[in-house]
Design an enzyme around this catalytic site. Structure first.
Site, mmCIF file in Angstrom:
data_model
loop_
_atom_site.group_PDB
_atom_site.id
_atom_site.type_symbol
_atom_site.label_atom_id
_atom_site.label_comp_id
_atom_site.label_asym_id
_atom_site.label_seq_id
_atom_site.Cartn_x
_atom_site.Cartn_y
_atom_site.Cartn_z
ATOM 1 C CG ASN A 73 34.559 -40.620 -18.323
ATOM 2 O OD1 ASN A 73 33.512 -40.577 -19.070
ATOM 3 N ND2 ASN A 73 33.772 -39.260 -17.872
ATOM 4 C CE1 TYR A 124 40.967 -41.252 -10.053
ATOM 5 C CE2 TYR A 124 43.156 -39.731 -8.575
ATOM 6 C CZ TYR A 124 42.371 -40.614 -10.524
ATOM 7 O OH TYR A 124 42.800 -39.636 -11.483
ATOM 8 C CG HIS A 153 36.257 -32.129 -15.276
ATOM 9 N ND1 HIS A 153 35.161 -32.665 -16.082
ATOM 10 C CD2 HIS A 153 35.531 -31.461 -14.068
ATOM 11 C CE1 HIS A 153 33.965 -32.264 -15.779
ATOM 12 N NE2 HIS A 153 34.475 -31.083 -14.777
#
Length: 149
Positions: free
Chosen positions: A106, A85, A115
């Site tokens: 998303n 992230y 993922h």
């Protein structure tokens, strides 16, 4: 239904104007026939069989300018690789929290590969049906399981 029996369960899709707008977990969507349906079905089957590394089916996720930039950044993460992230936050000039929220929003998971985004010290979350187990399944499928240990 696009995939009756995928490693993450049944998957359907919605489409508009010749592009996928949403992947639906656990049931079918509005995309039930035609060339786009067949292309998505074939690409998903090839992906789950380990033969497809990059989807080519047209995508049209709804979202803000930031979300569109974010989706582009996600699609640039190569098959079998991950980013954190924080990595994406630095690249896009936003907070890691904003990246986490964008991942959760998303609408076309798997095809837009959220993922592949991990926390700095763990897996992070996953909004697809099956949650973190689905994320692990997809990462293993892509050969990224070594990153999980």
């Amino acid at each position: 239904m696009i995939c009756e029996a995928s490693p993450v369960g049944p998957l359907g899709a919605d489409a508009e104007d010749g592009a996928i707008t949403r992947l639906i977990w656990g049931r079918g969507g509005t995309l039930t026939q035609g060339a786009l349906h067949d292309q998505l079905r074939d690409e998903m089957a090839a992906y789950f069989a380990g033969h497809l590394k990059k989807f080519t089916v047209p995508l049209a996720p709804r979202g803000s300018a930031f979300q569109q930039e974010f989706y582009t950044a996600l699609c640039a993460i190569p098959y079998g690789e991950t980013r954190t992230y924080g990595d994406l936050a630095a690249d896009l000039g936003v907070s890691a929290q904003a990246i986490g929220q964008a991942c959760g929003a998303n609408p076309i998971a798997i095809l837009i590969p959220c993922h592949r985004v991990l926390a700095a010290n763990g897996l992070g979350g996953y909004s697809g049906a099956g949650g973190i187990e689905a994320k692990v399944t997809l990462l293993r499928l892509e050969g990224a399981a070594g990153l999980l240990i």
